[in-house]
Write a protein that holds these residues in place. Structure first.
Motif, PDB file in Angstrom:
ATOM      1  N   ALA A 140       0.869  -1.176   0.000  1.00  0.00           N
ATOM      2  CA  ALA A 140       0.000   0.000   0.000  1.00  0.00           C
ATOM      3  C   ALA A 140       0.903   1.222   0.000  1.00  0.00           C
ATOM      4  CB  ALA A 140      -0.922   0.001   1.213  1.00  0.00           C
ATOM      5  N   ILE A 141       0.793   2.033  -1.025  1.00  0.00           N
ATOM      6  CA  ILE A 141       1.727   3.156  -1.206  1.00  0.00           C
ATOM      7  C   ILE A 141       1.045   4.456  -0.809  1.00  0.00           C
ATOM      8  CG2 ILE A 141       3.000   4.490  -2.914  1.00  0.00           C
ATOM      9  CD1 ILE A 141       3.637   1.884  -4.310  1.00  0.00           C
ATOM     10  N   TYR A 142       1.656   5.136   0.145  1.00  0.00           N
ATOM     11  CA  TYR A 142       1.065   6.363   0.678  1.00  0.00           C
ATOM     12  C   TYR A 142       1.842   7.612   0.280  1.00  0.00           C
ATOM     13  CZ  TYR A 142       4.855   6.179   4.115  1.00  0.00           C
ATOM     14  OH  TYR A 142       6.089   6.134   4.704  1.00  0.00           O
ATOM     15  N   CYS A 143       3.040   7.457  -0.282  1.00  0.00           N
ATOM     16  CA  CYS A 143       3.841   8.631  -0.638  1.00  0.00           C
ATOM     17  C   CYS A 143       3.419   9.166  -1.998  1.00  0.00           C
ATOM     18  CB  CYS A 143       5.332   8.296  -0.628  1.00  0.00           C
ATOM     19  SG  CYS A 143       5.834   7.080  -1.875  1.00  0.00           S
ATOM     20  N   TRP A 150       8.677  18.010  -0.955  1.00  0.00           N
ATOM     21  CA  TRP A 150       8.560  19.076   0.042  1.00  0.00           C
ATOM     22  C   TRP A 150       8.187  18.503   1.400  1.00  0.00           C
ATOM     23  CZ3 TRP A 150       5.998  20.341  -4.780  1.00  0.00           C
ATOM     24  CH2 TRP A 150       6.753  21.227  -5.564  1.00  0.00           C
ATOM     25  N   PHE A 151       8.949  18.891   2.399  1.00  0.00           N
ATOM     26  CA  PHE A 151       8.742  18.378   3.754  1.00  0.00           C
ATOM     27  C   PHE A 151       7.335  18.658   4.265  1.00  0.00           C
ATOM     28  CE2 PHE A 151       8.743  19.409   8.310  1.00  0.00           C
ATOM     29  CZ  PHE A 151       9.106  18.177   8.840  1.00  0.00           C
ATOM     30  N   GLY A 152       6.846  19.875   4.066  1.00  0.00           N
ATOM     31  CA  GLY A 152       5.531  20.226   4.571  1.00  0.00           C
ATOM     32  C   GLY A 152       4.446  19.350   3.970  1.00  0.00           C
ATOM     33  N   ASN A 158       1.142  13.123   3.196  1.00  0.00           N
ATOM     34  CA  ASN A 158       1.532  11.718   3.118  1.00  0.00           C
ATOM     35  C   ASN A 158       1.385  10.994   4.442  1.00  0.00           C
ATOM     36  OD1 ASN A 158       4.247  11.846   0.637  1.00  0.00           O
ATOM     37  ND2 ASN A 158       2.107  12.429   0.517  1.00  0.00           N
ATOM     38  N   CYS A 159       1.740  11.657   5.538  1.00  0.00           N
ATOM     39  CA  CYS A 159       1.641  10.992   6.838  1.00  0.00           C
ATOM     40  C   CYS A 159       0.202  10.634   7.216  1.00  0.00           C
ATOM     41  CB  CYS A 159       2.313  11.842   7.918  1.00  0.00           C
ATOM     42  SG  CYS A 159       4.117  11.896   7.746  1.00  0.00           S
ATOM     43  N   PRO A 160      -0.800  11.484   6.970  1.00  0.00           N
ATOM     44  CA  PRO A 160      -2.176  11.040   7.225  1.00  0.00           C
ATOM     45  C   PRO A 160      -2.600   9.859   6.351  1.00  0.00           C
ATOM     46  CG  PRO A 160      -2.087  13.429   7.120  1.00  0.00           C
ATOM     47  CD  PRO A 160      -0.744  12.934   6.669  1.00  0.00           C
ATOM     48  N   THR A 161      -2.089   9.782   5.118  1.00  0.00           N
ATOM     49  CA  THR A 161      -2.436   8.671   4.246  1.00  0.00           C
ATOM     50  C   THR A 161      -1.814   7.370   4.739  1.00  0.00           C
ATOM     51  OG1 THR A 161      -2.555  10.215   2.383  1.00  0.00           O
ATOM     52  CG2 THR A 161      -2.474   7.888   1.834  1.00  0.00           C
ATOM     53  N   TYR A 162      -0.729   7.462   5.489  1.00  0.00           N
ATOM     54  CA  TYR A 162      -0.106   6.260   6.052  1.00  0.00           C
ATOM     55  C   TYR A 162      -1.113   5.452   6.862  1.00  0.00           C
ATOM     56  CZ  TYR A 162       3.064   3.268   8.723  1.00  0.00           C
ATOM     57  OH  TYR A 162       3.684   2.181   9.281  1.00  0.00           O
ATOM     58  N   ALA A 163      -2.010   6.143   7.567  1.00  0.00           N
ATOM     59  CA  ALA A 163      -3.009   5.438   8.372  1.00  0.00           C
ATOM     60  C   ALA A 163      -3.901   4.561   7.492  1.00  0.00           C
ATOM     61  CB  ALA A 163      -3.855   6.445   9.151  1.00  0.00           C
ATOM     62  N   LEU A 164      -4.178   4.988   6.261  1.00  0.00           N
ATOM     63  CA  LEU A 164      -4.943   4.159   5.327  1.00  0.00           C
ATOM     64  C   LEU A 164      -4.102   2.996   4.817  1.00  0.00           C
ATOM     65  CD1 LEU A 164      -6.588   6.969   3.144  1.00  0.00           C
ATOM     66  CD2 LEU A 164      -7.546   5.838   5.161  1.00  0.00           C
ATOM     67  N   VAL A 214      -6.714  13.412  -1.511  1.00  0.00           N
ATOM     68  CA  VAL A 214      -6.366  14.827  -1.667  1.00  0.00           C
ATOM     69  C   VAL A 214      -7.481  15.752  -1.200  1.00  0.00           C
ATOM     70  CG1 VAL A 214      -4.796  14.370  -3.576  1.00  0.00           C
ATOM     71  CG2 VAL A 214      -7.198  14.833  -4.055  1.00  0.00           C
ATOM     72  N   SER A 215      -8.657  15.224  -0.941  1.00  0.00           N
ATOM     73  CA  SER A 215      -9.793  16.068  -0.551  1.00  0.00           C
ATOM     74  C   SER A 215      -9.801  16.288   0.952  1.00  0.00           C
ATOM     75  CB  SER A 215     -11.108  15.418  -0.976  1.00  0.00           C
ATOM     76  OG  SER A 215     -11.172  15.312  -2.381  1.00  0.00           O
ATOM     77  N   ASN A 216     -10.134  17.499   1.345  1.00  0.00           N
ATOM     78  CA  ASN A 216     -10.180  17.835   2.772  1.00  0.00           C
ATOM     79  C   ASN A 216     -11.544  17.473   3.359  1.00  0.00           C
ATOM     80  OD1 ASN A 216      -7.541  18.866   3.256  1.00  0.00           O
ATOM     81  ND2 ASN A 216      -8.078  20.652   2.026  1.00  0.00           N
ATOM     82  N   ASN A 217     -11.852  16.187   3.292  1.00  0.00           N
ATOM     83  CA  ASN A 217     -13.116  15.705   3.839  1.00  0.00           C
ATOM     84  C   ASN A 217     -12.946  15.330   5.314  1.00  0.00           C
ATOM     85  OD1 ASN A 217     -11.856  13.132   3.824  1.00  0.00           O
ATOM     86  ND2 ASN A 217     -12.596  12.741   1.739  1.00  0.00           N
ATOM     87  N   ARG A 218     -13.997  14.806   5.904  1.00  0.00           N
ATOM     88  CA  ARG A 218     -13.996  14.518   7.338  1.00  0.00           C
ATOM     89  C   ARG A 218     -12.981  13.440   7.702  1.00  0.00           C
ATOM     90  NH1 ARG A 218     -19.914  14.355   9.391  1.00  0.00           N
ATOM     91  NH2 ARG A 218     -19.726  16.180   8.037  1.00  0.00           N
ATOM     92  N   SER A 219     -12.794  12.457   6.821  1.00  0.00           N
ATOM     93  CA  SER A 219     -11.833  11.391   7.098  1.00  0.00           C
ATOM     94  C   SER A 219     -10.421  11.948   7.229  1.00  0.00           C
ATOM     95  CB  SER A 219     -11.872  10.348   5.976  1.00  0.00           C
ATOM     96  OG  SER A 219     -10.796   9.435   6.084  1.00  0.00           O
TER      97      SER A 219
END
Length: 368
Positions: A140-143, A150-152, A158-164, A214-219
């Motif tokens: 599962a690729i999150y990067c 870019w660090f920010g 990317n770090c929030p996607t790691y949880a998925l 990429v969407s700023n949804n509730r998840s």
């Protein structure tokens, strides 16, 4: 597949010419490049989309008239920032989606399958590698390409996607770029966020899950807030007036000529803590930012240290160069129920300066 034996999840080594076959197919067949997600065996919604309505930004009259350039001229949203700063902007936030693919090669920072590809890092040289370090049953690729640059973006997206990714397979990332010194803080953040990805630039993936996240949804809001709580769990903290995060000359140049003067003013007059992220380790940064009611500084990646742990109802104050206004943080603070404000500087040599009187007046606009 070339020179592989066995089907162990992550221990095999070999080689592949997948990248060269892809290059030849494009050059000889003159085929347009296809995104690899179009070859997915299965797609599904991980979290639903939703409609959001923006709150206003906080700024003084005449600020936006100073803006002579903005990141949207090259990147999203491609419009002058004035519209983004208004209240009542209705946005349809898309769903978070997953894509399952089979028999995919990860070579030198890119994914290849048949005539399709997907870049995870900056495009490699004309002569990509052939080494394949791992064979993975389900990755599962999150990067992402931007997150590896870019660090920010890495820390905020990317770090929030790691949880998925952790829920779908072996979390895989290509090695992050060390283009900016701030990336040296990545390992410490990974430890505090319990991230243990497999790092590789060459692998054969029997199955791989990719994401549209990429969407700023509730998840995404919930996963980012969970990251902040993990960071806060490592330090003692209580509410304090604010933190000013120095940028200096790090990263893409946004040189604020009176940055130290502004930092000293906020420290002496408002009790702000002043932190230089390049001279402070992650525990020290998080401890200084934790509990801040206001996070302030030149717009840039260094602000993410404070935004990570900014609580709902807190405020972010960005100091914007007139020739490079960036709206990105406004979308995050809207999502996370925080306030966003800005002061636009005046040109000074190859940089800009901020009027302290305007800074003071803008601070006073934030709800108490």
């Amino acid at each position: 597949m070339s020179n592989f034996s066995g089907a162990s999840a992550t221990r095999q080594r070999g080689w592949s010419l997948a990248a060269y076959r892809h290059i030849l197919r494009k050059r000889l067949g003159r085929q347009a490049d296809r995104d690899i997600k179009c070859l997915a065996e299965k797609t599904w919604d991980i979290a639903p989309g939703e409609t959001t309505v923006s709150p206003p930004a906080f700024y003084l009259p005449g600020q936006l008239e100073r803006v002579t350039g903005w990141e949207g001229q090259r990147f999203y949203p491609y419009v002058h920032p004035a519209r983004t700063m208004e209240a009542g902007v209705v946005t349809q936030q898309g769903p978070t989606r997953g894509y399952l693919l089979k028999d995919v090669w990860l070579i030198d920072g890119a994914l290849y399958k048949d005539d399709a590809s997907h870049w995870l890092s900056l495009k490699p040289s004309r002569f990509p590698g052939v080494n394949v370090q791992h064979e993975i049953d389900r990755a599962a690729i999150y990067c992402t390409q931007n997150g590896n640059t870019w660090f920010g973006t890495w820390l905020m997206e990317n770090c929030p996607t790691y949880a998925l990714a952790r829920e779908e397979g072996v979390p895989v990332t290509t090695a992050p770029s060390l283009r900016y010194p701030l990336f040296t803080q990545g390992p410490a953040y990974e430890r505090w966020l319990d991230m243990q990805p497999l790092r590789t630039r060459g692998a054969y993936l029997r199955e791989v899950v990719l994401f549209d996240d990429v969407s700023n949804n509730r998840s995404r809001h919930q996963r980012y807030q969970a990251m902040g709580e993990k960071l806060l769990s490592h330090v003692e903290h209580r509410p304090h007036p604010g933190v000013f995060l120095l940028r200096g000359s790090a990263g893409d140049l946004r040189l604020m000529r009176n940055e130290l003067e502004v930092a000293a003013y906020l420290q002496s007059q408002h009790g702000f803590r002043v932190v230089d992220p390049l001279q402070t380790d992650v525990p020290g940064i998080v401890a200084a930012c934790a509990g801040a009611k206001v996070v302030a500084g030149v717009e840039g990646s260094q602000l993410v240290h404070g935004v990570n742990v900014l609580q709902p109802g807190g405020a972010l104050l960005t100091l914007q160069p007139p020739n490079r206004f960036v709206s990105y943080y406004k979308y995050l603070t809207d999502r996370d129920h925080q306030h966003f404000g800005f002061v636009v500087g005046s040109p000074q040599g190859d940089g800009f300066s901020i009027d302290i009187g305007e800074l003071e007046q803008t601070l006073a606009l934030f709800p108490r």
